[in-house]
Design a protein around this motif. Sequence first.
Motif, PDB file in Angstrom:
ATOM      1  N   ILE A  36       0.856  -1.172   0.000  1.00  0.00           N
ATOM      2  CA  ILE A  36       0.000   0.000   0.000  1.00  0.00           C
ATOM      3  C   ILE A  36       0.892   1.221   0.000  1.00  0.00           C
ATOM      4  O   ILE A  36       1.757   1.378   0.868  1.00  0.00           O
ATOM      5  N   ILE A  37       0.711   2.092  -0.994  1.00  0.00           N
ATOM      6  CA  ILE A  37       1.515   3.304  -1.098  1.00  0.00           C
ATOM      7  C   ILE A  37       0.587   4.499  -1.191  1.00  0.00           C
ATOM      8  O   ILE A  37      -0.615   4.364  -1.449  1.00  0.00           O
ATOM      9  N   GLY A  41      -1.223  10.940   5.119  1.00  0.00           N
ATOM     10  CA  GLY A  41      -2.590  11.383   5.318  1.00  0.00           C
ATOM     11  C   GLY A  41      -3.600  10.805   4.351  1.00  0.00           C
ATOM     12  O   GLY A  41      -4.780  11.186   4.357  1.00  0.00           O
ATOM     13  N   ALA A  42      -3.162   9.858   3.505  1.00  0.00           N
ATOM     14  CA  ALA A  42      -4.065   9.298   2.491  1.00  0.00           C
ATOM     15  C   ALA A  42      -5.011   8.245   3.057  1.00  0.00           C
ATOM     16  O   ALA A  42      -5.976   7.857   2.398  1.00  0.00           O
ATOM     17  N   ALA A 218      -1.446  -1.241  -4.193  1.00  0.00           N
ATOM     18  CA  ALA A 218      -2.659  -0.432  -4.083  1.00  0.00           C
ATOM     19  C   ALA A 218      -2.246   0.984  -3.720  1.00  0.00           C
ATOM     20  O   ALA A 218      -1.504   1.189  -2.766  1.00  0.00           O
ATOM     21  N   VAL A 219      -2.715   1.948  -4.506  1.00  0.00           N
ATOM     22  CA  VAL A 219      -2.359   3.347  -4.286  1.00  0.00           C
ATOM     23  C   VAL A 219      -3.504   4.045  -3.571  1.00  0.00           C
ATOM     24  O   VAL A 219      -4.632   4.092  -4.068  1.00  0.00           O
ATOM     25  N   TRP A 220      -3.201   4.568  -2.383  1.00  0.00           N
ATOM     26  CA  TRP A 220      -4.192   5.300  -1.598  1.00  0.00           C
ATOM     27  C   TRP A 220      -4.101   6.790  -1.908  1.00  0.00           C
ATOM     28  O   TRP A 220      -3.009   7.360  -2.020  1.00  0.00           O
ATOM     29  N   ILE A 225      -8.884   4.218  -3.109  1.00  0.00           N
ATOM     30  CA  ILE A 225      -7.875   3.478  -3.872  1.00  0.00           C
ATOM     31  C   ILE A 225      -7.857   4.045  -5.286  1.00  0.00           C
ATOM     32  O   ILE A 225      -8.815   3.883  -6.047  1.00  0.00           O
ATOM     33  N   ALA A 226      -6.755   4.721  -5.617  1.00  0.00           N
ATOM     34  CA  ALA A 226      -6.652   5.390  -6.912  1.00  0.00           C
ATOM     35  C   ALA A 226      -6.144   4.467  -8.007  1.00  0.00           C
ATOM     36  O   ALA A 226      -6.383   4.709  -9.191  1.00  0.00           O
ATOM     37  N   ALA A 227      -5.407   3.415  -7.628  1.00  0.00           N
ATOM     38  CA  ALA A 227      -4.867   2.472  -8.612  1.00  0.00           C
ATOM     39  C   ALA A 227      -4.568   1.162  -7.905  1.00  0.00           C
ATOM     40  O   ALA A 227      -4.256   1.146  -6.708  1.00  0.00           O
ATOM     41  N   LEU A 228      -4.668   0.071  -8.644  1.00  0.00           N
ATOM     42  CA  LEU A 228      -4.412  -1.254  -8.088  1.00  0.00           C
ATOM     43  C   LEU A 228      -3.942  -2.169  -9.205  1.00  0.00           C
ATOM     44  O   LEU A 228      -4.579  -2.256 -10.261  1.00  0.00           O
TER      45      LEU A 228
END
Length: 259
Positions: A36-37, A41-42, A218-220, A225-228
């Motif tokens: 998870i990246i 604060g995301a 997974a992009v927080w 979730i903005a991208a996975l």
Amino acid sequence: MSEALLRASGLHLAFGGVRAADGIDLDVMRGEFLAIIGPNGAGKTTFINMTTGYLKPHAGEIAYEGRRITGLSPRAIVRLGIARSFQLPQLFLEHTVEQNVALAVASREGIWSPLVPLLRPGYREEARDILDRFGLSAIADTRADALNEGARKLADIAMAVALKPRLLLMDEPTSGVAASEKMAIVETLVTVLRDAKVTAVFVEHDMDVVERFADRVAVWSQGRIAALGPPAEVLADPAVQREVIGIERHAATPEAPHA
């Protein structure tokens, strides 16, 4: 990795006007290493806290092995097979590394006395075995307050592994660790966890670590979730490079001296 071990559905959680989780849907597949990246604060740690019972979402649910675990206590969730490590290692600083892991072994058996685990050879033998797997045998008799940050991180994760989880969530396992030690530390913990067939979710800011060790990323972003997807695909996304990788690189760049 065709079966979901953990399923988060429609998670919402706000702190005042800040949406820490804004409709999170995520399946963690059995056997995978999911990174998870995202910027600070995301909502990354918030997700770990909800999954492990430290926070309860305002809406949505989390299921583990098909069972709803939303709202259960952290201790009840550990008993089901979910463990975590923390960004700041949670060690008993006045005890040795072996004693710390022995205490974790005893807690798995429902014993919370601070003395019993230190007196029973069986717990200490299991602790030694775990430390050997992590390459920590040489510091088994070292007090936790004498360890460097890399050793503290591994000891903290060793305590989590002593609980015999099937799912381990790690909050920034390389934060504070010297750059020269990061890859070796992650290599060790990935080897141990894969050998033990433990599924892992880890929050990480080092993109080299993510690219090398994650099966999926997974992009927080602002509680969503903005991208996975696979690391090569996600990390090549221009939006991710601009909003996540660029932020982290900028944060790591020292300021130029004033003229």
